[in-house]
Design a protein around this motif. Structure first.
Motif, PDB file in Angstrom:
ATOM      1  N   GLY A 153      33.919  35.787  37.067  1.00 39.83           N
ATOM      2  CA  GLY A 153      32.879  36.011  38.072  1.00 39.83           C
ATOM      3  C   GLY A 153      33.214  37.269  38.854  1.00 39.83           C
ATOM      4  O   GLY A 153      34.306  37.372  39.408  1.00 39.83           O
ATOM      5  N   LYS A 178      35.284  31.792  35.676  1.00 38.18           N
ATOM      6  CA  LYS A 178      34.378  30.785  36.222  1.00 38.18           C
ATOM      7  C   LYS A 178      33.494  30.155  35.142  1.00 38.18           C
ATOM      8  O   LYS A 178      32.976  29.056  35.325  1.00 38.18           O
ATOM      9  N   TYR A 187      24.269  36.336  39.960  1.00 37.62           N
ATOM     10  CA  TYR A 187      25.720  36.363  39.808  1.00 37.62           C
ATOM     11  C   TYR A 187      26.069  37.091  38.514  1.00 37.62           C
ATOM     12  O   TYR A 187      25.346  36.985  37.522  1.00 37.62           O
ATOM     13  N   CYS A 220      23.075  36.455  35.880  1.00 39.09           N
ATOM     14  CA  CYS A 220      22.296  35.215  35.892  1.00 39.09           C
ATOM     15  C   CYS A 220      20.928  35.477  36.530  1.00 39.09           C
ATOM     16  O   CYS A 220      20.854  36.032  37.628  1.00 39.09           O
ATOM     17  N   LYS A 261      36.551  36.892  40.883  1.00 38.36           N
ATOM     18  CA  LYS A 261      36.815  35.530  41.380  1.00 38.36           C
ATOM     19  C   LYS A 261      37.685  34.769  40.389  1.00 38.36           C
ATOM     20  O   LYS A 261      37.931  33.589  40.573  1.00 38.36           O
ATOM     21  N   TYR A 300      32.112  40.104  41.883  1.00 36.03           N
ATOM     22  CA  TYR A 300      31.265  40.303  43.063  1.00 36.03           C
ATOM     23  C   TYR A 300      31.646  41.599  43.751  1.00 36.03           C
ATOM     24  O   TYR A 300      32.757  42.109  43.597  1.00 36.03           O
ATOM     25  N   CYS A 336      24.951  28.601  34.162  1.00 31.93           N
ATOM     26  CA  CYS A 336      25.735  29.397  35.112  1.00 31.93           C
ATOM     27  C   CYS A 336      26.605  28.526  36.012  1.00 31.93           C
ATOM     28  O   CYS A 336      26.149  27.492  36.521  1.00 31.93           O
ATOM     29  N   TYR A 337      27.831  28.952  36.215  1.00 39.04           N
ATOM     30  CA  TYR A 337      28.793  28.188  37.015  1.00 39.04           C
ATOM     31  C   TYR A 337      28.354  28.015  38.464  1.00 39.04           C
ATOM     32  O   TYR A 337      28.806  27.114  39.163  1.00 39.04           O
ATOM     33  N   HIS A 338      27.460  28.893  38.943  1.00 39.51           N
ATOM     34  CA  HIS A 338      27.097  28.842  40.364  1.00 39.51           C
ATOM     35  C   HIS A 338      26.232  27.636  40.687  1.00 39.51           C
ATOM     36  O   HIS A 338      26.579  26.833  41.545  1.00 39.51           O
ATOM     37  N   ASP A 379      34.695  26.281  36.351  1.00 40.59           N
ATOM     38  CA  ASP A 379      33.529  25.835  37.121  1.00 40.59           C
ATOM     39  C   ASP A 379      32.303  25.494  36.275  1.00 40.59           C
ATOM     40  O   ASP A 379      31.550  24.584  36.618  1.00 40.59           O
ATOM     41  N   SER A 380      32.079  26.223  35.183  1.00 38.30           N
ATOM     42  CA  SER A 380      30.885  25.935  34.375  1.00 38.30           C
ATOM     43  C   SER A 380      30.973  24.567  33.697  1.00 38.30           C
ATOM     44  O   SER A 380      29.953  24.041  33.223  1.00 38.30           O
ATOM     45  N   HIS A 410      20.312  33.717  40.645  1.00 40.11           N
ATOM     46  CA  HIS A 410      20.764  34.327  41.915  1.00 40.11           C
ATOM     47  C   HIS A 410      21.563  35.596  41.677  1.00 40.11           C
ATOM     48  O   HIS A 410      22.288  36.045  42.559  1.00 40.11           O
TER      49      HIS A 410
END
Ligand code: FES
Length: 151
Positions: free
Chosen positions: A88, A110, A79, A74, A107, A90, A51-53, A135-136, A77
């Motif tokens: 992503g 991601k 996401y 995920c 977003k 939200y 996960c990218y987070h 991001d990932s 958390h």
């Protein structure tokens, strides 16, 4: 972890269709990159498996439709990441709206996603060639060189 065979035309053999359908989620290493192959409602998807987070493993994430997009949640958390684009998503609200209403927002991309194809009952993946930082990438051991260039 299973390393895939060398590709012809950028296509990496991932496995037999029947076996991947039965497994529903399959973990592979392709070109040194760890990816998750998902079979859901008759369609195959492939994405980076961390996960990218914060690098959580997506393998056991639930899949839900959010705002018209199938997303993996995920487990770490919660996401939400769209299966097709790696977007992503939200939920938020605009405090200037009266009364404020919760809506889904994006977003942007991601999580890096990859292309899955089938030939004669065999499944192949073509790795993403989308340029720039996603991001990932960080959890695949890559460095974000694009941010260095911003200074
Ligand atoms: Fe996936 Fe935090 S690691 S939501």
């Amino acid at each position: 972890m299973e390393e895939t065979e060398q590709p012809a035309g950028g296509l990496h053999f991932i496995g037999k269709k029947d076996e991947l359908i039965e497994a529903k989620r399959s973990f592979r290493t392709v070109d040194g990159r760890d990816i998750l192959i998902i079979h859901h409602q008759g369609v195959f998807y492939a994405m980076d498996c961390y996960c990218y987070h914060a690098g959580g493993t997506l393998e056991n994430g639930d899949i839900e439709e959010i705002n018209g997009k199938l997303c993996i949640i995920c487990p770490k958390h919660k996401y939400k990441i769209s299966l097709c684009e790696g977007e992503g998503l939200y939920r938020g609200r605009n405090p200037q709206e009266e009364p404020p209403v919760y809506r889904w927002y994006s977003k942007g991309v991601k999580q890096r996603t990859h292309t899955v194809t089938e030939t004669n009952g065999e499944i192949f993946v073509k790795m993403s060639s989308q340029p720039g930082w996603i991001d990932s990438d960080y959890y695949q051991g890559e460095k974000d060189n694009s941010k260095k260039n911003e200074k």
